[in-house]
Design an enzyme around this catalytic site. Structure first.
Site, PDB file in Angstrom:
ATOM      1  N   ASP A   1      92.336 -33.366  76.210  1.00 60.89           N
ATOM      2  CA  ASP A   1      91.165 -33.897  75.516  1.00 60.89           C
ATOM      3  C   ASP A   1      91.025 -35.378  75.865  1.00 60.89           C
ATOM      4  O   ASP A   1      90.272 -35.745  76.770  1.00 60.89           O
ATOM      5  CB  ASP A   1      91.310 -33.694  74.010  1.00 60.89           C
ATOM      6  CG  ASP A   1      90.058 -34.100  73.237  1.00 60.89           C
ATOM      7  OD1 ASP A   1      89.116 -34.615  73.862  1.00 60.89           O
ATOM      8  OD2 ASP A   1      90.022 -33.907  72.010  1.00 60.89           O
TER       9      ASP A   1
ATOM     10  N   ASP B   1      95.849 -30.186  67.220  1.00 63.34           N
ATOM     11  CA  ASP B   1      95.465 -31.377  67.982  1.00 63.34           C
ATOM     12  C   ASP B   1      96.298 -32.554  67.505  1.00 63.34           C
ATOM     13  O   ASP B   1      96.190 -32.986  66.357  1.00 63.34           O
ATOM     14  CB  ASP B   1      93.971 -31.656  67.774  1.00 63.34           C
ATOM     15  CG  ASP B   1      93.482 -32.827  68.616  1.00 63.34           C
ATOM     16  OD1 ASP B   1      94.288 -33.367  69.398  1.00 63.34           O
ATOM     17  OD2 ASP B   1      92.296 -33.189  68.486  1.00 63.34           O
TER      18      ASP B   1
ATOM     19  N   GLU C   1      96.571 -29.557  71.588  1.00 60.41           N
ATOM     20  CA  GLU C   1      95.853 -30.608  72.300  1.00 60.41           C
ATOM     21  C   GLU C   1      96.674 -31.889  72.316  1.00 60.41           C
ATOM     22  O   GLU C   1      97.163 -32.330  71.268  1.00 60.41           O
ATOM     23  CB  GLU C   1      94.512 -30.918  71.614  1.00 60.41           C
ATOM     24  CG  GLU C   1      93.387 -29.982  71.952  1.00 60.41           C
ATOM     25  CD  GLU C   1      92.099 -30.417  71.269  1.00 60.41           C
ATOM     26  OE1 GLU C   1      91.799 -31.626  71.269  1.00 60.41           O
ATOM     27  OE2 GLU C   1      91.401 -29.535  70.734  1.00 60.41           O
TER      28      GLU C   1
ATOM     29  N   LYS D   1      84.126 -33.367  75.532  1.00 61.19           N
ATOM     30  CA  LYS D   1      83.147 -33.980  74.641  1.00 61.19           C
ATOM     31  C   LYS D   1      82.066 -34.631  75.504  1.00 61.19           C
ATOM     32  O   LYS D   1      82.319 -35.671  76.135  1.00 61.19           O
ATOM     33  CB  LYS D   1      83.817 -35.009  73.738  1.00 61.19           C
ATOM     34  CG  LYS D   1      84.868 -34.417  72.806  1.00 61.19           C
ATOM     35  CD  LYS D   1      85.390 -35.430  71.820  1.00 61.19           C
ATOM     36  CE  LYS D   1      86.294 -36.446  72.456  1.00 61.19           C
ATOM     37  NZ  LYS D   1      87.599 -35.899  72.847  1.00 61.19           N
TER      38      LYS D   1
ATOM     39  N   LYS E   1      91.060 -25.226  64.413  1.00 65.25           N
ATOM     40  CA  LYS E   1      91.781 -26.349  65.013  1.00 65.25           C
ATOM     41  C   LYS E   1      92.247 -27.258  63.892  1.00 65.25           C
ATOM     42  O   LYS E   1      91.450 -27.725  63.069  1.00 65.25           O
ATOM     43  CB  LYS E   1      90.924 -27.134  65.994  1.00 65.25           C
ATOM     44  CG  LYS E   1      91.690 -28.283  66.637  1.00 65.25           C
ATOM     45  CD  LYS E   1      90.975 -28.880  67.826  1.00 65.25           C
ATOM     46  CE  LYS E   1      90.038 -29.988  67.397  1.00 65.25           C
ATOM     47  NZ  LYS E   1      89.539 -30.752  68.555  1.00 65.25           N
TER      48      LYS E   1
END
Length: 1703
Positions: free
Chosen positions: A1253, A1204, A1230, A1281, A1172
């Site tokens: 996210d 991301d 993301e 998360k 990532k």
């Protein structure tokens, strides 16, 4: 030409008018009765001489003016008694309570008001109860009804008898209502006075007459109030020595009243069908009209508003919509109520009938009316004309007609279901009678009374080929309870025979087993009003019948009165069986009345058995009046027993030893099959009827009784209430299935039939009930139906602190023969019979079966609006679940089983002028249901669906329920803490809690945001311990992306340390809501107030503690025990043999494209296969795209790349980036943009896959429904998360939603140490396993395992532990992996590296000591508790409220200890503090707020030389505010929590002084326990009563030893004695923080006014700090008055930030 003469017109009754009375409108032909209902001038007064009044009668105008008449009585309180099974039991309870008070009267109380309240069944109706006392000589008697503006669908009804005290006088005189307010206290907020305005009581006559400015009010002796959740029976004692009515007089009056009530009360009496008023009207009554007879009432709030007004108007009072008051046998007033006047004209009318047919028909109809059967269902026909004419001509009947006799029969059936009394069906002869057979069969099978009056040809026309002449004798065979073939009417037959026949039929219809009865009525011509002579001698013997209004034959039932507990041997046997039961199950089938539901609730609470509820029990779709979970566990509802039994392991495990079944109908076939194989030692069935309802042949004891009788026999016995291990596990399994159902239904975006069944309960507003069809809809409701979990916001919550905590919702259905015919007609009849708003749910085939029922719907007569929900899957969906669906061809199924169709339901509705909604989405269904409720019209909601999708979703639902049940059952049975041999589940308590602040070095800056140059990462390690060998670690380490910072977290953790220690560890891992429920019930903290990172760390520690306790890995705790091999039907899954997860490398894209490519190449060489990369940090997206191209050029396509953007791009930039990398085969990007709309647009216009996210992180509350906006297939992954979404439980459910929608679930870390990473590794493996299970259940190909975002381990240059977490390349070449075994081993052998620990917090030990402070007249020995560094210059002084102690502040003290030296004291009269008198003259010594403030000032000088921040709650807040305004040289700042500056005007202060003096007197007279009950029953504490710590708090309050000192403080420190500080606020010089609870309307308003007062003056002043700096106000959510108890964490944060501002 045939001449027809009309029936005789009866003369109108004559009255002596007092005023002009307008002529009555013409009436229909009928008996000599009048119904008077005036709409334009509805208020009527019937006046004659009155008899004596009971109770005290006070002429307020004649009372001597004195300054104390507005002051409250010495004692005023309400005592709430345990709920009663019946009204009779309630009356007995009130009498016993009064006798107890009589035995121990309040000491020293010269005046008082004592109210007793008891809950009685909600079926206890005010109007019916009032009608019991028509023959009583106890007056006044009254009834009123009123629609509440707050709850428009609810009708408040109240009735009462007798008066404890009466007032009359003139309201034009100033302060005229002072004396009334003396007896009505806010401490007893349900006490009301009822009466009239502009009406004068003439004592000499006595009369009540119109007089402007006069009033008459009384407080009833006994009162019954109907609420939506209960009925309250109450009685009131009033005495006052100042008016020569002593306590003994009040008790004597009370006893006399109850003697008459008990002599008049008949529990078996039913409401008079002629209404309440007629039998009250005597022959010498005079009828007149007046505009002032509307009953009004007032309570403490109304009196307060009257005091505040300059003039009093009638509009100031609470008015009734309908009312009736009877002052004597001749004197009564009524408003807007139907009045029926009857004279002895029935004899004249019958004898005047034009022919014998009409005479007999009139006798039949009149007798039906006298029996209370006034609803007639009439089918058009010639032969039945005499019956139809008589029924429609009677003034007391309600008649409805339908051209379809089959629909009409079902309509009568529905009326019988709703009213519990029969409708009368009238049909012509021939097949018209035969069409009634389906409804008769259903009524017979399900015990519903109906009276069938079928017309017939006379005998000479039978067997002679006459038209419409068929054999109607015993036409319905054994399906009727009684049959009689009446001969054709003739004057040779005594008419008495007609009456006794009808009375006999009615008896058979109404006695058990109830059911239909059939009277065949042959008629010769003439069939109309044609004159034909007949001999009236056939009426001989009816003289008495003509003169009264009773049925000719009254069937009486002898009541056997036995001594308490005198049971037969057989009943004793049943009681003994129940008492000895180890695993008892209460199974509630179809019950039909509120009274039965109430009895079941009381019985269930008494037994403490689990209660399995059928959909027809009325207890399934209950409305929970307290939405906070876990508050009342006295009733253990098992709503989803059907779905639990999907699991073979659960089926084998349940095995109850005793089953008590109430109600003989059980909907679930699965439950029925379970009963066949469970073989309990005893199976007890209770129902009203004697019939054998035992298809499984398992019943060992059959009891014929109603539910209340059976419950009464059991509730008199004392059973040991114990919660067995079996019961606890069964309750947990029900929660498991409930949560699984809820999750699956809400996770599915499309509108499904289970969704309809699940949410329909939330549409049942007010008095709404449900009628449910057969086939699939009732099965769906039984499987998935759910109640309303937040009813308090929609209904009347006046009794939320009473038992029970729910309102039952009646559900009816045609389950006798369970046919699909006549359902719409039945539902319409049910709506009329029940007088409720009916929701009818049927399938499309059932609807098409009864479209003629729409003709009945269209008549819209005598009922509330209906909502019909038709689930249209275009055929018979139930066959898709039967074995035939697996063997027959689709063509055969479609044509001969499904009966597929494309009929337009909307056009059918249009033809019948019925409003129609077509819904295809969840939102459309919700909108349609809201509109149907708001518009209050009949409407039909068509839910469009399909058979195939419905069958597939049912299959998925069943398999998930099966799997979850088996999984959790295995976990519960295998867990070591549950393997005890004793009955109760052993629960562990957390012995100790430690919190360690760590600081470790990172190898590079965090990619999440700015970091200091030292690359330091800080966080907290939580350590929970059960004993020396059982330890669990958690981690809390917020970073830039969290809303909270490290200081916020530390403050919450220090607070939680105190609460978590000694708490019971009863968390069920990953059971949705279990952890939040534990936080609420065990810690007393609203879960929403805990920061996500703290919640995650606490959950992590508890899960690791459970793993340590069970000697297994955290993964094993999450996944439970493997159900494979236990159930054949559970979907198997193939676990990863290595038990490991793949990890995604994290790359910060700083540097040139080549540098980034080389970094990726290096990581690839180490074994990473997924990367990532952070993008969006360069000048333009083109540069990021260039770097990605370089990576592909250097490394190739054998690796997976994710990027991301962290929402840093605009939509245009994101599109630009996507266009440049679309050939690079990115796994996903993301968060390319920040806007949700732009995100969806990007998905639609770009081929680049997207992952969520931050978007997930920003969702609050219940996340699952909010995720539906992201079902777009372009969104391929959710990055979760746990520390941001609030823990493992939330993370796992978000992951499951993703998997159900074919999206990847990626668990991601936020730079946690190895403690957090080791825990996340096991969570990630659990998520991967769940993905496999979801795929197999959905028959989808298994998705490849995700590479999880735990690559932050590379950033850890140092760690908190001495050992290293093993993460390494897989020998199979499938990336860098972390194994569950290694992660478990790391946590199991964890040793904290103390070098990395900055500080360690255990449970802070408070210092306790006493200081004596001397004043001029007294010495104050102060008990203090102290926390924090005693050298800290920041000193906070905490002041509790009345009844509190310094102990109230302990958790808050520990949280604030790092910030300041925190001291809490016991105020005078509380706890261990003492005030010692220095002079003998103690009477002059008063403990005022000013005195306490002066003493505290001296105390502060003892404590510190510096300034002090004073924090006060309630009474303490008043002291704190006084100190801030008057002692500012020593005060740095002040915080007032639910505080007030006092009362502005002298009159209010004077009255408040008297109120608090009265409360102090009550405390001294009745003791602390009684005082606490009354104190905390006030509206101010509504929110606190819902708090799980409420009972514990009250127990703490009851420990006060010096009640005399407490009472003195209450009186002396009254807010009325305190100087008003409102003016002083303008001169405030020290910062002030004003705090109030969101639910505390009164103090929120006071707080806002305080702030405005300060702000306005500060902004206008030229010197000193400005308003914003000087005063701040905070409203704490999810809390009421006791903010520091109800939601302490936001308060702690607010106080800490206030301290930071001050220092």
């Amino acid at each position: 030409m045939l001449a027809v003469s009309p029936p005789p017109r009866l003369p109108l009754l004559t009255f002596t008018p007092l005023r002009a009375f307008p002529p009555l409108p013409p009436r229909r032909r009928g008996l000599s009765r009048r119904r008077i209902r005036r709409s334009s001038t509805p208020l009527v007064l019937l006046r004659a001489r009155a008899g004596r009044h009971a109770g005290i009668v006070i002429d307020v105008d004649e009372m001597a003016e004195n300054g104390d008449r507005d002051l409250p009585v010495d004692v005023s309180f309400t005592r709430r008694l345990p709920p009663a099974l019946t009204v009779g039991d309630g009356l007995d309870a009130l009498l016993r309570a009064a006798n107890e008070v009589k035995a121990t009267p309040p000491a020293g109380a010269r005046s008082g008001v004592i109210r007793f309240e008891v809950l009685v069944p909600p079926s206890t109706k005010a109007l019916k109860w009032c009608s019991q006392f028509r023959g009583s000589s106890l007056f006044p008697q009254f009834y009123l009804s009123r629609k509440l503006t707050s709850v428009p669908s609810f009708q408040l009804e109240i009735c009462g008898i007798g008066s404890a005290i009466c007032f009359h006088g003139s309201y034009l005189v100033k302060n005229e209502f002072d004396l009334v307010s003396r007896y009505i206290s806010s401490d007893s907020h349900l006490i009301k006075a009822y009466g009239f305005v502009d009406m004068n009581y003439v004592k000499e006559s006595p009369l009540v007459e119109e007089k402007l400015g006069s009033y008459y009010f009384f407080i009833p002796q006994v009162e019954l109030s109907e609420f939506d959740s209960c009925s309250i029976l109450s009685s009131t004692l009033v005495w006052d020595d100042s008016i020569s009515h002593k306590f003994e007089d009040a008790v004597s009056l009370f006893e006399s009243c109850f003697d008459q009530i008990q002599n008049s009360y008949d529990s078996s009496a039913s409401i008079s069908h002629k209404g309440l008023v007629p039998s009250y009207i005597s022959g010498d009554a005079h009828l007149s009209e007046t505009g002032n007879a509307q009953l009004v009432y007032l309570d403490a709030e109304v009196l307060a508003s009257i005091d505040a007004k300059a003039s009093v108007q009638k509009e100031n009072f609470l008015t009734s919509d309908q009312s009736f008051v009877r002052f004597s046998p001749q004197l009564f007033l009524y408003s807007n109520m139907e009045l029926y006047l009857q004279r002895n004209t029935i004899e004249f009318f019958i004898k005047s009938c034009s022919n014998i047919n009409l005479a007999w028909a009139s006798l039949i109809v009149e007798e039906c009316v006298r029996l209370g059967f006034t609803y007639f269902c009439i089918a058009p026909g010639s032969r039945s004309s005499p019956l139809a004419l008589s029924a429609t001509g009677h003034p007391l009947t309600k008649c409805i007609s339908c051209y379809d006799e089959r629909s009409l029969g079902f309509h009568a059936l529905g009326y019988g279901r709703g009213s519990r009394k029969p409708a009368v069906v009238i049909t012509s002869s021939g097949t018209a009678v035969s069409n009634l057979l389906p409804s008769v069969v259903e009524a017979s099978q399900d015990f519903v009374p109906i009276i069938l009056l079928t017309a017939d040809r006379p005998p000479e026309l039978h067997d002679a080929g006459a038209n419409q002449a068929i054999n109607q004798v015993n036409h319905f065979g054994t399906f009727v309870r009684y049959f009689f073939n009446l001969p054709p009417p003739g004057d040779q037959i005594h008419a008495r025979m007609v009456l006794t026949t009808l009375d006999s039929a009615a008896y058979y219809a109404m006695q058990a087993p109830q059911g239909p009865v059939h009277i065949n009525c042959a008629f010769r011509e003439p069939l109309d009003y044609t004159n034909q002579h007949w001999n009236v001698d056939c009426l001989r013997g009816l003289d008495k019948w003509f003169k009264n209004s009773e049925p000719y034959t009254r069937y009486l039932r002898m009541k056997t009165v036995s001594a308490f507990g005198n049971y037969s041997c057989s009943v004793m046997e049943v009681l003994e069986i129940i008492e000895k039961a180890e695993q008892g199950l209460l199974l509630v089938g179809a019950i039909h009345t509120d009274e039965d539901m109430w009895a079941v609730a009381l019985l269930a609470r008494h037994l403490s058995w689990p209660v399995a509820t059928d959909i027809l029990s009325g207890l399934r779709l209950r409305k929970v009046v307290n939405s906070l979970p876990g508050l009342d566990k006295s009733i253990l509802f098992i709503d989803h027993i059907d779905q639990i039994l999907l699991s073979d392991s659960a089926k084998n495990w349940i095995s109850p030893d005793v089953i008590v079944q109430i109600g003989s109908r059980i909907t679930s076939k699965r439950v029925g099959m379970f009963l066949e194989t469970s073989f309990p030692s005893s199976y007890i069935l209770i129902d009203r009827h004697p019939c054998r309802h035992d298809p499984s042949h398992v019943v060992t004891h059959r009891i014929q009784a109603n539910v209340a009788e059976f419950a009464a026999s059991l509730c008199r016995c004392t059973f040991q209430r114990k919660r067995s291990r079996w019961t606890e596990i069964l309750t947990i399994l029900n929660s498991v299935v409930s949560q699984e159902i809820m999750f699956q239904i809400h996770a599915k975006c499309s509108l499904t039939e289970p969704y309809v069944a699940h949410i329909i309960g939330e549409s049942l507003y007010g008095d709404a009930v449900m009628f449910v069809g057969n086939s699939m809809v009732i099965r769906d409701l039984d499987m998935f139906g759910s109640g309303w979990m937040d009813y308090t916001t929609n209904g009347n919550n006046v009794m939320t602190h009473h038992f029970p905590d729910f309102v039952g919702t009646a559900v009816a259905g045609n389950r006798g023969a369970s046919g699909i015919d006549g359902l719409i007609s039945t539902a319409i009849g049910f709506a009329i019979g029940s007088n409720k708003h009916v929701f009818c749910v049927v399938g499309d085939i059932s609807f098409l079966h009864d479209t003629n029922g729409l003709a009945l719907l269209n008549q819209r007569a005598w009922r509330k609006p209906m909502t019909i929900i038709v689930v249209n899957n275009h055929g018979g969906a139930i066959f898709s679940f039967l074995p035939v669906a697996k063997t027959a061809s689709p063509q055969i199924l479609e044509k001969f089983f499904y009966a597929s169709h494309d009929i337009s339901i909307s056009k059918l509705c249009a033809a019948h002028r019925v409003k129609h909604f077509l819904v295809q989405t969840k939102a459309e269904l919700h909108d349609a249901l809201v509109k149907s409720n708001m518009e209050q019209v009949d409407c039909l909601v068509e839910v469009d669906n399909s058979i195939d999708s419905n069958a597939n979703f049912h299959r998925i639902m069943s398999m998930f329920s099966n799997y979850s049940t088996s999984q959790y059952l295995a976990y519960l049975l295998e867990a070591p803490c549950l393997k005890s041999e004793v009955d109760a589940i052993p629960v562990d308590r957390i012995d100790s809690v430690e919190c360690m602040l760590y600081r470790i070095q990172l190898s590079a800056p965090r990619t999440s945001g700015l970091s200091d140059g030292r690359f330091i990462h800080e966080g907290f390690v939580l350590k929970l311990r059960v004993d020396d060998n059982i330890v669990g670690f958690g981690e809390v380490a917020p970073i830039e992306i969290h809303e909270e910072d490290l200081l916020d977290v530390e403050e919450q953790l220090r607070f939680l340390l105190h609460r978590v220690k000694d708490s019971v560890l009863d968390v069920i891992p990953l059971l949705r809501g279990s952890f939040s429920n534990w936080i609420w019930t065990s810690l007393g903290i609203p879960p929403s107030s805990i920061f996500p990172s703290v919640k995650c760390g606490l959950e992590m520690a508890i899960l690791n503690l459970l793993a340590s306790q069970q000697k297994c890995s955290l993964f094993k705790v999450l996944a439970g025990c493997d159900p494979l091999g236990r159930d054949e039907n559970v979907i198997e899954y193939s676990q990863n043999s290595s038990g490991s997860i793949q990890i995604c490398a994290l790359v910060d894209c700083n540097g040139s494209p080549m540098e980034v490519a080389l970094a990726v190449a290096k990581l690839a060489a180490e074994g990473f296969t997924t990367f990532k990369l952070k993008v969006g940090r360069r000048e333009s997206p083109i540069e990021d795209a260039t770097a990605l191209h370089k990576i592909r050029e250097v490394v190739g396509y054998q690796i997976n790349i994710r990027v991301d953007a962290n929402q840093k791009w605009t939509y245009e930039q994101a599109v630009e980036f996507g266009s440049r990398v679309k050939s690079l085969r990115l796994e996903y990007i993301e968060e390319p943009v920040s806007s949700v709309n732009d995100l969806i647009k990007f998905c639609e216009n770009s081929v680049l896959p997207v992952a969520l996210d931050e978007t997930i992180d920003n969702l609050k509350g219940d996340i699952i429904p909010k995720l539906h906006q992201f079902v777009h297939p372009g969104i391929v992954a959710l990055v979760i998360k746990p520390s941001v979404v609030g823990g493992f439980e939330n993370a796992a459910h978000i992951a499951k939603w993703a998997q159900l929608h074919d999206k990847m679930a990626v668990i991601s870390s936020t730079y946690e140490s190895s403690i957090g990473l080791a825990s996340y590794i096991q969570l990630a493996h659990y998520v991967d396993q769940q993905s496999s299970i979801v795929s197999r259940i959905r028959n989808k190909d298994k998705c490849r395992a995700a590479a999880h975002g735990l690559g932050t381990y590379q950033w850890l240059r140092e760690d908190v532990s001495e050992q290293k977490l093993k993460i390494h390349a897989s020998p199979l070449g499938d990336g860098i992996r972390a194994s569950v075994e290694d992660a478990h081993g790391y946590l199991h052998h964890l040793n904290i590296n103390n070098d990395k620990i900055e500080r360690t917090y255990g449970e802070e030990k408070l210092r306790s000591y006493s200081i004596q402070v001397d004043a001029d007249d007294c010495s104050y020995l102060v008990k203090l508790r102290e926390a924090g560094d005693h050298t800290n210059e920041k000193v906070v002084l905490l002041l509790h409220g009345f009844l509190g102690t310094s102990e109230d502040w302990v958790p808050m003290m520990k949280a604030l200890a790092p910030s300041a030296r925190v001291i809490a004291i016991d105020l005078p009269g509380h706890g261990e503090s003492q005030i010692m008198q220095r002079h003998k003259n103690s009477e002059q010594f008063i403990v005022t707020v000013q005195l306490v403030a002066d003493l505290l000032l001296k105390l502060m000088c003892h404590i510190t030389d510096g300034e002090v921040v004073v924090v006060g709650y309630s009474m303490g807040a008043r002291i704190a505010l006084h100190m801030a305004l008057n002692q500012d040289h020593k005060i740095r700042g002040a915080v007032t929590i639910s505080g007030s500056p006092g009362l502005r005007d002298e009159a209010s202060r004077r009255r408040r002084v008297a109120i608090d003096k009265s409360r102090a007197q009550f405390l001294m007279s009745c003791g602390l326990e009684c005082f606490l009950q009354t104190w905390y029953s006030g509206k101010l504490w509504n929110s606190l009563r819902e708090h799980p710590e409420f009972n514990s708090l009250v127990r703490t309050r009851s420990k006060h030893k010096n009640i005399k000192a407490l009472a003195k403080v209450l009186a002396d420190s009254s807010v009325g004695r305190q100087k008003s500080l409102w003016e002083d606020l303008k001169h405030l010089k020290r910062p002030l923080l004003i705090v109030a609870g969101e639910k505390d309307a009164k103090f929120k308003d006071i707080s806002q006014k305080m702030r405005m007062e300060i702000m306005n003056h500060a902004e206008c002043g030229s010197d000193g700090p400005k308003g914003k700096e000087l005063c701040e106000m905070i409203i704490i959510p999810d809390s009421g008055h006791a903010v520091h108890v109800e939601n302490p964490l936001p308060l702690v944060r607010a106080v800490r930030k206030f301290l930071l501002k001050l220092y």
